[in-house]
Design a protein around this motif. Structure first.
Motif, short mmCIF file in Angstrom:
data_model
loop_
_atom_site.label_atom_id
_atom_site.label_comp_id
_atom_site.label_asym_id
_atom_site.label_seq_id
_atom_site.Cartn_x
_atom_site.Cartn_y
_atom_site.Cartn_z
N VAL A 47 0.92 -1.18 0.03
CA VAL A 47 -0.01 0.08 0.00
C VAL A 47 0.86 1.20 -0.01
O VAL A 47 0.57 2.19 -0.75
N CYS A 48 1.93 1.13 0.88
CA CYS A 48 2.82 2.38 0.95
C CYS A 48 3.38 2.67 -0.50
O CYS A 48 3.42 3.71 -1.07
N GLY A 49 3.94 1.53 -1.12
CA GLY A 49 4.69 1.57 -2.40
C GLY A 49 3.71 2.12 -3.25
O GLY A 49 4.02 2.97 -4.32
N THR A 50 2.21 1.98 -3.35
CA THR A 50 1.57 2.31 -4.26
C THR A 50 1.38 3.74 -4.31
O THR A 50 1.28 4.67 -5.06
N VAL A 51 1.44 4.43 -3.10
CA VAL A 51 1.34 5.92 -2.79
C VAL A 51 2.62 6.65 -3.04
O VAL A 51 2.98 7.34 -3.96
N GLY A 52 3.66 6.04 -2.39
CA GLY A 52 5.07 6.72 -2.52
C GLY A 52 5.89 6.59 -3.50
O GLY A 52 6.54 7.38 -3.92
N GLY A 53 5.67 5.33 -4.14
CA GLY A 53 6.32 5.01 -5.43
C GLY A 53 6.13 5.99 -6.63
O GLY A 53 6.85 6.43 -7.32
N ALA A 54 4.77 6.20 -6.69
CA ALA A 54 3.98 6.73 -7.90
C ALA A 54 4.47 8.44 -7.86
O ALA A 54 5.04 8.93 -8.67
N ILE A 55 4.45 8.96 -6.54
CA ILE A 55 4.66 10.53 -6.29
C ILE A 55 6.26 10.62 -6.49
O ILE A 55 6.70 11.61 -6.81
#
Length: 77
Positions: A47-55
């Motif tokens: 979940v964190c990667g979905t948010v942080g990775g994209a931005i």
């Protein structure tokens, strides 16, 4: 059928990512519950990667592009 659903999910994610300015804003748009105390340690890494990775990826890309533009301008002088 599954690949069509995946394409729709990806397109929806890309649209939300492009309109979000911050990681928190993107998380809200994706329906991720943001911890009230600010501690993300209990949130799964996926979940964190979905948010942080994209931005984060876009921020790095923008920083590199800006650096390259500045470098080109300096060499022109």
């Amino acid at each position: 059928m599954n690949s069509i659903n995946n394409m729709k999910k990806h397109q929806n994610y890309v649209e939300k990512m492009e309109t979000s300015k911050t990681k928190t804003e993107l998380a809200k748009e994706l329906g991720i519950n943001i911890p009230k105390d600010g501690y993300w340690g209990d949130i799964p890494s996926r979940v964190c990667g979905t948010v942080g990775g994209a931005i984060g990826g876009n921020m790095v890309k923008s920083a590199i592009e800006q650096y390259e533009k500045n470098l080109v301008e300096k060499t022109k002088k």
